[in-house]
Design an enzyme around this catalytic site. Structure first.
Site, PDB file in Angstrom:
ATOM      1  N   HIS A  69     -24.248 -16.128  38.351  1.00 17.37           N
ATOM      2  CA  HIS A  69     -24.104 -16.393  36.886  1.00 17.37           C
ATOM      3  C   HIS A  69     -23.301 -15.152  36.514  1.00 17.37           C
ATOM      4  CE1 HIS A  69     -27.184 -19.187  37.506  1.00 17.37           C
ATOM      5  NE2 HIS A  69     -27.017 -19.954  36.333  1.00 17.37           N
ATOM      6  N   LYS A 121     -26.506 -12.282  32.514  1.00 16.07           N
ATOM      7  CA  LYS A 121     -27.640 -13.191  32.719  1.00 16.07           C
ATOM      8  C   LYS A 121     -28.944 -12.022  33.223  1.00 16.07           C
ATOM      9  CE  LYS A 121     -29.642 -17.070  35.025  1.00 16.07           C
ATOM     10  NZ  LYS A 121     -30.291 -17.593  33.697  1.00 16.07           N
TER      11      LYS A 121
END
Length: 260
Positions: free
Chosen positions: A153, A157
């Site tokens: 990600h 995140k």
């Protein structure tokens, strides 16, 4: 049952200044079945896609004034619990894409679901739903195979592994009860042991989301992978969920029910 009128459902969007909040508002603007009636954010932000964004502290008052059908939340665990509680108090259904809740916060969400419909998902991509089905079938069909789960990600995140990776791990373990130990990364002398599932989290750039489940046996490897091209796919799924959820009875719902 869900709403049976042709009028668009009215949404309240939290975290309107964040990555997903903006995506949800912009995606709603392009649809005929939903419209944003309330948008809030914890810090001041300019209007998003023509929608005025209010202070998050004003959410209870804004819910009372506008009476939206569904609240859509992609924020953080603490904020999300507060927003859902406010929605439950106002009789507003909730679609929650936030992950990383503590046990106490899970209890608070369960309490809200006793008063209003609450639909939660770690991922609102239809592709992920298909990946989950494939993972369950593959894990069951390949007993004895080693399994590794890797997710990637964007660098902002917070929770690791991602909620989607944890859901995939649950799917693997449901199909393979012999795999009951999650090993997060490896360092030094770390040969694989029986019952182990490898878990790896990567954070880089602005990657929307990638998930891979690797199943490996002797001279035989299967890789199941999903890549999200942008966050818009998650926003679209959340709006599909909101349209489906509006008007339903109180209770806890899952995205798989929307797809079915």
């Amino acid at each position: 049952m869900g709403t049976e009128t042709d009028a668009p459902i009215r949404l309240a969007v939290t975290g309107a200044g964040g990555r997903m909040g903006r995506e949800v508002i912009e995606a709603a603007r392009e649809r005929d079945d939903c419209a944003v009636a309330v948008a809030v954010n914890r810090s001041p932000v300019d209007p998003v896609a023509g929608v005025t964004v209010d202070d998050a502290d004003d959410l209870p008052a804004r819910l009372a004034e506008e009476s939206p059908d569904v609240l859509v939340d992609f924020t953080g665990p603490e904020s999300s619990v507060g927003y859902v509680a406010a929605a439950a108090e106002a009789g507003v259904a909730c679609v929650v894409g936030t992950t990383g809740f503590s046990a106490e916060q899970e209890d608070a969400l369960a309490d809200a679901a006793e008063r209003v419909p609450v639909l939660r998902a770690s991922n609102f991509s239809r592709g992920i739903a298909a990946l989950r089905r494939a993972v369950r079938e593959a894990a069951a069909a390949l007993p004895g195979y080693d399994v590794e789960v890797t997710e990637t990600h964007h660098n902002g995140k917070v929770d690791a592994p991602s909620g989607t990776a944890l859901t995939l791990l649950d799917d693997v373990e449901d199909a393979r009860p012999d795999l009951d130990e999650r090993v997060h990364g490896r360092e030094g002398d770390a040969p694989r042991t029986d019952g182990e599932v490898g878990v790896h989290a990567r954070r880089a750039g602005d990657i929307a989301g990638e998930h891979e489940v690797l199943l490996a046996g002797d001279e035989n490897v299967l890789e199941l992978t999903h890549r999200a091209g942008s966050r818009r796919v998650f926003a679209a799924g959340a709006l599909d969920a909101a349209a489906w959820l509006a008007g339903r009875e109180a209770g806890a719902y899952d995205f798989a029910e929307v797809l079915e």
